[in-house]
Design an enzyme around this catalytic site. Sequence first.
Site, PDB file in Angstrom:
ATOM      1  N   GLY A   1      52.777  41.057  44.421  1.00  0.00           N
ATOM      2  CA  GLY A   1      53.360  41.094  43.136  1.00  0.00           C
ATOM      3  C   GLY A   1      54.081  39.800  43.125  1.00  0.00           C
TER       4      GLY A   1
ATOM      5  CG  HIS B   1      43.641  37.943  48.810  1.00  0.00           C
ATOM      6  ND1 HIS B   1      42.539  38.203  47.551  1.00  0.00           N
ATOM      7  CD2 HIS B   1      44.666  38.463  48.334  1.00  0.00           C
ATOM      8  CE1 HIS B   1      43.199  38.987  46.852  1.00  0.00           C
ATOM      9  NE2 HIS B   1      44.478  39.124  47.137  1.00  0.00           N
ATOM     10  CG  HIS B   2      47.647  33.818  47.780  1.00  0.00           C
ATOM     11  ND1 HIS B   2      47.750  33.884  46.652  1.00  0.00           N
ATOM     12  CD2 HIS B   2      48.717  32.884  48.122  1.00  0.00           C
ATOM     13  CE1 HIS B   2      48.842  33.132  46.058  1.00  0.00           C
ATOM     14  NE2 HIS B   2      49.199  32.556  46.820  1.00  0.00           N
TER      15      HIS B   2
ATOM     16  NE  ARG C   1      47.052  42.387  49.945  1.00  0.00           N
ATOM     17  CZ  ARG C   1      47.390  41.787  48.992  1.00  0.00           C
ATOM     18  NH1 ARG C   1      47.270  40.362  48.720  1.00  0.00           N
ATOM     19  NH2 ARG C   1      46.935  42.501  47.804  1.00  0.00           N
TER      20      ARG C   1
ATOM     21  CD  GLU D   1      39.892  25.950  34.300  1.00  0.00           C
ATOM     22  OE1 GLU D   1      41.235  26.185  34.529  1.00  0.00           O
ATOM     23  OE2 GLU D   1      39.163  25.882  35.199  1.00  0.00           O
TER      24      GLU D   1
ATOM     25  CD  GLU E   1      46.184  30.595  45.351  1.00  0.00           C
ATOM     26  OE1 GLU E   1      45.780  31.246  44.482  1.00  0.00           O
ATOM     27  OE2 GLU E   1      45.736  30.980  46.547  1.00  0.00           O
TER      28      GLU E   1
ATOM     29  CB  ALA F   1      50.204  35.706  43.395  1.00  0.00           C
ATOM     30  CB  VAL F   2      51.911  38.132  38.790  1.00  0.00           C
ATOM     31  CG1 VAL F   2      52.141  38.162  37.315  1.00  0.00           C
ATOM     32  CG2 VAL F   2      50.477  38.456  39.135  1.00  0.00           C
TER      33      VAL F   2
ATOM     34  NE  ARG G   1      49.739  36.239  47.156  1.00  0.00           N
ATOM     35  CZ  ARG G   1      49.256  37.431  46.697  1.00  0.00           C
ATOM     36  NH1 ARG G   1      50.146  37.918  45.950  1.00  0.00           N
ATOM     37  NH2 ARG G   1      48.161  37.617  47.019  1.00  0.00           N
TER      38      ARG G   1
ATOM     39  CD  GLU H   1      46.729  45.762  49.681  1.00  0.00           C
ATOM     40  OE1 GLU H   1      47.396  45.538  48.651  1.00  0.00           O
ATOM     41  OE2 GLU H   1      46.147  45.405  50.379  1.00  0.00           O
TER      42      GLU H   1
ATOM     43  N   GLY I   1      50.794  43.570  39.764  1.00  0.00           N
ATOM     44  CA  GLY I   1      51.701  43.360  39.024  1.00  0.00           C
ATOM     45  C   GLY I   1      52.592  42.409  39.218  1.00  0.00           C
TER      46      GLY I   1
ATOM     47  CB  THR J   1      45.777  34.171  37.122  1.00  0.00           C
ATOM     48  OG1 THR J   1      46.267  32.949  37.522  1.00  0.00           O
ATOM     49  CG2 THR J   1      46.579  35.140  36.433  1.00  0.00           C
TER      50      THR J   1
ATOM     51  NE  ARG K   1      43.009  49.027  52.298  1.00  0.00           N
ATOM     52  CZ  ARG K   1      43.635  48.170  52.386  1.00  0.00           C
ATOM     53  NH1 ARG K   1      44.479  48.103  53.538  1.00  0.00           N
ATOM     54  NH2 ARG K   1      43.419  47.118  51.670  1.00  0.00           N
TER      55      ARG K   1
ATOM     56  CB  ALA L   1      50.928  28.164  37.093  1.00  0.00           C
TER      57      ALA L   1
ATOM     58  CG  HIS M   1      42.378  41.855  50.367  1.00  0.00           C
ATOM     59  ND1 HIS M   1      41.741  43.108  50.622  1.00  0.00           N
ATOM     60  CD2 HIS M   1      43.275  42.164  49.415  1.00  0.00           C
ATOM     61  CE1 HIS M   1      42.281  44.126  49.844  1.00  0.00           C
ATOM     62  NE2 HIS M   1      43.243  43.592  49.124  1.00  0.00           N
TER      63      HIS M   1
HETATM   64  P1  ADP Z   1      47.533  29.879  39.449  1.00  0.00           P
HETATM   65  O1  ADP Z   1      47.651  31.218  39.832  1.00  0.00           O
HETATM   66  O2  ADP Z   1      48.372  29.035  40.380  1.00  0.00           O
HETATM   67  O3  ADP Z   1      47.842  29.582  38.007  1.00  0.00           O
HETATM   68  P2  ADP Z   1      44.921  29.812  39.200  1.00  0.00           P
HETATM   69  O4  ADP Z   1      43.751  29.801  40.263  1.00  0.00           O
HETATM   70  O5  ADP Z   1      44.994  31.025  38.351  1.00  0.00           O
HETATM   71  O6  ADP Z   1      46.090  29.173  39.732  1.00  0.00           O
HETATM   72  O7  ADP Z   1      44.491  28.604  37.980  1.00  0.00           O
HETATM   73  C1  ADP Z   1      44.178  27.266  38.244  1.00  0.00           C
HETATM   74  C2  ADP Z   1      43.149  26.767  37.663  1.00  0.00           C
HETATM   75  O8  ADP Z   1      43.007  25.241  37.715  1.00  0.00           O
HETATM   76  C3  ADP Z   1      41.825  27.286  37.469  1.00  0.00           C
HETATM   77  O9  ADP Z   1      41.439  27.869  36.238  1.00  0.00           O
HETATM   78  C4  ADP Z   1      40.877  26.297  37.993  1.00  0.00           C
HETATM   79  O10 ADP Z   1      39.526  26.103  37.645  1.00  0.00           O
HETATM   80  C5  ADP Z   1      41.927  25.072  37.275  1.00  0.00           C
HETATM   81  N1  ADP Z   1      41.373  23.663  38.154  1.00  0.00           N
HETATM   82  C6  ADP Z   1      41.468  23.533  39.406  1.00  0.00           C
HETATM   83  N2  ADP Z   1      41.197  22.277  39.814  1.00  0.00           N
HETATM   84  C7  ADP Z   1      40.950  21.665  38.605  1.00  0.00           C
HETATM   85  C8  ADP Z   1      40.793  20.321  38.193  1.00  0.00           C
HETATM   86  N3  ADP Z   1      40.665  19.264  39.005  1.00  0.00           N
HETATM   87  N4  ADP Z   1      40.840  19.920  36.716  1.00  0.00           N
HETATM   88  C9  ADP Z   1      41.045  21.016  35.879  1.00  0.00           C
HETATM   89  N5  ADP Z   1      41.338  22.446  36.127  1.00  0.00           N
HETATM   90  C10 ADP Z   1      41.324  22.715  37.696  1.00  0.00           C
END
Ligand code: ADP
Length: 583
Positions: free
Chosen positions: A560, A517-518, A414, A170, A547, A562-563, A557, A390, A185, A179, A393, A151, A377
């Site tokens: 397919g 899982h989610h 699930r 990040e 998420e 989540a993406v 969920r 998955e 997909g 992700t 199976r 996202a 999961h």
């Molecule tokens: P989505 O599927 O919603 O994009 P992801 O789990 O793929 O969620 O990505 C969320 C990202 O945000 C992860 O890489 C995670 O490490 C990062 N993240 C989580 N908390 C923080 C924070 N406090 N500051 C910076 N990055 C963060």
Amino acid sequence: MKKLLCFVLSLMLAMSAVLALGEASETHFTPGTYESEGQGFGGKVQVSVTVTEDAITDVAITGEMETPALGGVAVETMGDAIVKAQTPNVEAVSGATVTSTAIITAATEALQAAGADIAVLDANRKDTAEDVVKEEKTIETEIVIVGAGGAGMAAAIMASQAGKDFVILEKMPYVGGNTTKATGGMNAAETHYQKEQGIEDSVELFAADTMKGGHDLNDPELVKTLASKSAEAIDWLDTIGADLPKISFSGGASTNRIHAPADGSAVGNYLVDKFSAKLKELGVDVMLNTKATELIVEDGKVVGVKAEGADAFYTIKAKAVILATGGFGANLDMIASYRPDLKGTVTTNAPGATGDGIVMAQAVGAALVDIEQIQLHPTVEQTTSMLITESVRGDGAILVNQKGERFTNELLTRDAVSAAELAQEGQYAYILFDQHLRDNLKAIEKYVTNGLTVQADTIEELAEKLSIDPATLAKTLADWNEAVKTQNDAAFGRTTGMNADLSTPPYYAIQIAPGIHHTMGGVKINTSAEVINTEGNVIPGLFAAGEVTGGVHGGNRLGGNAVADIVIFGRIAAESAVAYVSK
Ligand code: ADP
């Protein structure tokens, strides 16, 4: 009292003498290059250590089979860390424990072969600099995006293409988050790929399937937005070189709707690679190792974040903030606080999924929805938390309990399969398959090389290895093979994943149980990805996608979605934030 003081003093003297001796011990190597290898996540990791008489001068690591976003980071960074520390015992890369341990073990062996005493290297380690004093830094920008998973990266590409000034933070040393774990997909309806392939589908059907799959707990408006914006999201992915042309069927869909990369590779890593490449091309640098800790609010508006990096504390002033921090599936305390029944359950989540965005948003008044809705999961190996896809199976594997009996239609949703496993004695099961299935599913190799499989030439021998009654397991398998032959699973009514029986030795089993899982719930948003407060009003300046939000998936969920969620709402959050800062 005096005596005791004397004793303590002399003990301290003796200890400092020992310590001094330790420090005085010199490092001695036999100069040269020494090689060793360890078992990584995807295969072998080779470590080649070069030493002079008194120093480690180079550590070269190769591990082509490691996942680029995780183990690959360990392969890239740990050599330098070992040279800096002058000991193999450096910190593991978070989220890449298996690869990190393989590197540390192999480097230790190589250095021992060079004649080193590892205890002496540890005593003389060179990376124990005094506590780093972090600088205070201020950054001014228009938009802050927090989190570089799917996202956040989608939002960053949009913000960059809109010509806005922004930063993306990040907290981990790598991008991708959960992700990277997405294997299937992206669901989308009325896409040009569906039309070209003669697949009939509609936005309404996609929305209806999603509501049904989510037990009607979903926010219907968010679901409508997800479905109606899905085809243009697929078009947009095409424009950035992230085509998803391969369409197939996924659980809970009324038609073929899940879009995947042409070569059938896992969608998560594919998108993360494509998004990273696009960001690079656009000249966007993700601020890695930088964790947002707090939202800054002024006059009721969100106007930035506080963050902590490796060597600085940041105050980032902005006009808008997009939270894209992912879920809280890796925060087991948070899981237990919302769902005490899941205390102690293992997780398949990336380590960054700790719910930071949910906590930060709540602190500025955001409402939460469906926060207790957590998806399990059903096939997770418990010692490594590795998810057994998955497809195993789907390609024909069965689940048996410790008695050697099947207990469910293995391809139910699930939540249903997880519940069936938890009802078995010991709350676990075995996933069972044969050589034919292994030969046709690449994912299995990873399970075998990681030692997760128990293997035997006959089903009776496999049963013995699993302490299952051989006659019972042999009968279960014979009954299943008969069901495949007649395409009639009278016992549990399974109708899918029955294209091939399980009759080609050797046979394999992996012990599995459900894993977190989610997290479906999260921050409440509207269809413009604006965050809503507990009074039902928009919090100006705060947007969220992926998420971290709740409402799109309801109580369950679909694979397919989540993406679809991260791409569609990541784009919407960026559009809304861009419009807001342009006012
Ligand atoms: P989505 O599927 O919603 O994009 P992801 O789990 O793929 O969620 O990505 C969320 C990202 O945000 C992860 O890489 C995670 O490490 C990062 N993240 C989580 N908390 C923080 C924070 N406090 N500051 C910076 N990055 C963060």
